[in-house]
Scaffold this active site. Structure first.
Site, PDB file in Angstrom:
ATOM      1  N   LYS A   1       0.823  -1.120  -0.003  1.00  0.00           N
ATOM      2  CA  LYS A   1      -0.104  -0.033   0.067  1.00  0.00           C
ATOM      3  C   LYS A   1       1.069   1.367   0.018  1.00  0.00           C
ATOM      4  CE  LYS A   1      -3.547  -2.192   2.560  1.00  0.00           C
ATOM      5  NZ  LYS A   1      -4.548  -2.389   3.704  1.00  0.00           N
TER       6      LYS A   1
ATOM      7  N   SER B   1      -0.161  -5.021  10.501  1.00  0.00           N
ATOM      8  CA  SER B   1       1.395  -4.311  10.336  1.00  0.00           C
ATOM      9  C   SER B   1       1.165  -2.848   9.919  1.00  0.00           C
ATOM     10  CB  SER B   1       1.800  -4.961   9.016  1.00  0.00           C
ATOM     11  OG  SER B   1       2.152  -6.354   9.726  1.00  0.00           O
TER      12      SER B   1
ATOM     13  N   SER C   1      -1.596   0.428   6.699  1.00  0.00           N
ATOM     14  CA  SER C   1      -1.431  -0.589   7.737  1.00  0.00           C
ATOM     15  C   SER C   1      -2.345  -1.730   6.968  1.00  0.00           C
ATOM     16  CB  SER C   1      -1.835  -0.223   8.833  1.00  0.00           C
ATOM     17  OG  SER C   1      -3.362   0.288   8.692  1.00  0.00           O
ATOM     18  N   ASP C   2      -2.168  -2.844   7.747  1.00  0.00           N
ATOM     19  CA  ASP C   2      -3.125  -4.066   7.155  1.00  0.00           C
ATOM     20  C   ASP C   2      -3.390  -5.064   8.662  1.00  0.00           C
ATOM     21  OD1 ASP C   2      -4.420  -4.907   4.617  1.00  0.00           O
ATOM     22  OD2 ASP C   2      -3.683  -6.969   5.457  1.00  0.00           O
ATOM     23  N   THR C   3      -4.522  -5.429   8.318  1.00  0.00           N
ATOM     24  CA  THR C   3      -4.899  -6.426   9.514  1.00  0.00           C
ATOM     25  C   THR C   3      -5.512  -7.615   9.115  1.00  0.00           C
ATOM     26  OG1 THR C   3      -5.471  -4.428  11.092  1.00  0.00           O
ATOM     27  CG2 THR C   3      -6.285  -6.544  11.680  1.00  0.00           C
TER      28      THR C   3
END
Length: 125
Positions: free
Chosen positions: A53, A106, A69-71
């Site tokens: 991203k 993250s 971010s990513d979850t």
């Protein structure tokens, strides 16, 4: 503020987090196909996607600080996707109920000079 903080997320929760900290920021969302190599596991997936991203932003100014971010939820050695609807969400929660699963997030901080990635994880039963 020393930095122009750019949040690359449409997540109301992430936006609320920065607002509650009274941190001024702007929102800039780029379309990214969230596809990752199949050999990645758990936090490797969120690291990869948060970094992916951030790579969409190529013209940062010297005072820009980009947050991406990513979850994911990691359950039975599988990354669970976002539920498609309420029924799907209910079935997902029922499947995980009383069982150990992990939530990985993250975060990537990027300027025109550097990139910093970190992972937060939770174990949930």
């Amino acid at each position: 503020s020393k930095f122009n903080i750019i949040l690359a997320s449409g997540s109301p929760r992430r936006q609320r987090f920065l607002k509650e900290l009274d941190i001024p920021f702007t929102i800039d969302i780029k379309e990214v196909e969230e596809v990752y190599p199949k050999h990645l596991k758990a936090e490797e997936i969120t690291d990869y996607l948060a970094d992916l991203k951030s790579k969409c932003f190529t013209n940062l100014k010297s005072n820009d600080l980009l947050i991406t971010s990513d979850t994911i939820v990691w359950f039975n050695e599988t990354a669970l996707g976002k539920p498609k609807n309420k029924k799907d969400a209910f079935l997902m929660l029922k499947k995980m109920s009383g069982k150990q699963h992990y939530v990985y997030t993250s975060i990537s901080l990027k300027s025109c000079f550097w990139v910093f990635n970190m992972v937060c994880s939770s174990i949930i039963f």
